[in-house]
Design an enzyme around this catalytic site. Structure first.
Site, PDB file in Angstrom:
ATOM      1  N   TYR A 111     -71.573  66.396   6.314  1.00  0.00           N
ATOM      2  CA  TYR A 111     -71.979  67.764   6.627  1.00  0.00           C
ATOM      3  C   TYR A 111     -73.248  67.660   7.472  1.00  0.00           C
ATOM      4  CZ  TYR A 111     -73.646  72.568   5.952  1.00  0.00           C
ATOM      5  OH  TYR A 111     -74.114  73.844   6.152  1.00  0.00           O
ATOM      6  N   ASP A 150     -67.802  68.676   8.656  1.00  0.00           N
ATOM      7  CA  ASP A 150     -68.372  69.699   9.517  1.00  0.00           C
ATOM      8  C   ASP A 150     -69.474  69.030  10.338  1.00  0.00           C
ATOM      9  OD1 ASP A 150     -69.678  71.794  10.726  1.00  0.00           O
ATOM     10  OD2 ASP A 150     -70.113  72.880   8.866  1.00  0.00           O
TER      11      ASP A 150
END
Length: 256
Positions: A111, A150
């Site tokens: 992330y 992400d």
């Protein structure tokens, strides 16, 4: 022939909220062998993960700040080793990286930090990108890598609905795009774009404002990358915008 392994990555924007919005049903229906979640915003004490992910071995890397960030890897087969973070104190307080090692490959769940409005955190983001790339290079030197999550960047103009308007915004700055290009140049394949090199309109994140998802005004921020030597084994890379429960949607692939 052995059945291909199914890999799924999803920024759930809070696993507790997602679990109230059909998360468990989606996982039960799709049955991934390896599931990587980002922005779980929880700890193992906050939720009965075994209830919503029965049959999985769970590994967490939680942020020090409660209710913030955090990543989780859920696997059918127990990893032979796990590694929390990058091994760098300046980068390892926010629960952003988790590595699971298996006999034939390693899986990295990430992330990536957001550069924030006005690119206020861009300098830190680029330092983080460099450290993360060094981590991937080291792993790739030992065995092939599958890396997902992400990445908080749309790599090319095809990867977001309004590239011209967002040229200097977080997630589409020249610096972030160049950093992602450097990652790919180090020996990694963007599995979805390799399979769909010219197709527009494939996004994995939409703002909650202005009916952006219904209008498909989105960004492709979520990826499955693989070491180039694994790329021939990748099948059916997918983005699943029909799956609700977060402002991101799942992205996936099969590995033969």
């Amino acid at each position: 022939m052995p059945t291909p392994l199914r890999f799924t990555s999803w920024n759930v924007n809070g696993i507790r909220a997602a679990s109230r919005a059909g998360f468990a049903e989606y996982i039960a229906r799709t049955q991934p062998d390896v599931l990587c979640l980002q922005e779980v915003k929880a700890t193992p004490q906050d939720i009965d993960a075994a209830e919503i992910l029965p049959g999985y071995d769970l590994t967490w890397n939680c942020a020090q700040k409660k209710g913030y960030s955090g990543v989780l890897i859920a696997t059918r087969e127990k990893p032979i080793g796990v590694n929390h973070g990058l091994g760098l104190p300046e980068h390892d307080t926010e629960g952003r990286v988790l590595t699971a090692e298996f006999p034939d490959f390693s899986v990295v769940n990430v992330y990536t930090p957001n550069s924030q409005r006005g690119l206020a955190r861009l300098d830190y983001r680029l330092q983080w990108d460099a450290a993360f790339l060094a981590h991937l290079r080291a792993l790739d030197g030992k065995k092939p890598v599958l890396c997902c999550g992400d990445f908080n960047v749309s790599h090319e103009e095809i990867d977001l609905a309004n590239p011209k308007e967002n040229r200097k915004n977080a997630g589409f700055s020249d610096e972030e795009r160049a950093s992602f290009s450097a990652l790919l140049a180090a020996g990694f394949t963007d599995t979805f774009r390799a399979a769909h090199p010219e197709e527009k309109g494939h996004y994995s994140w939409w703002t909650y404002r202005m009916n952006a998802r219904e209008r498909n005004i989105g960004w492709r921020l979520d990826y499955w990358l693989v070491s180039n030597r694994l790329a021939p084994r990748v099948q059916s890379p997918t983005i699943s915008p029909e799956v609700q429960g977060s402002d991101h949607c799942p992205v996936g692939m099969l590995l033969a």
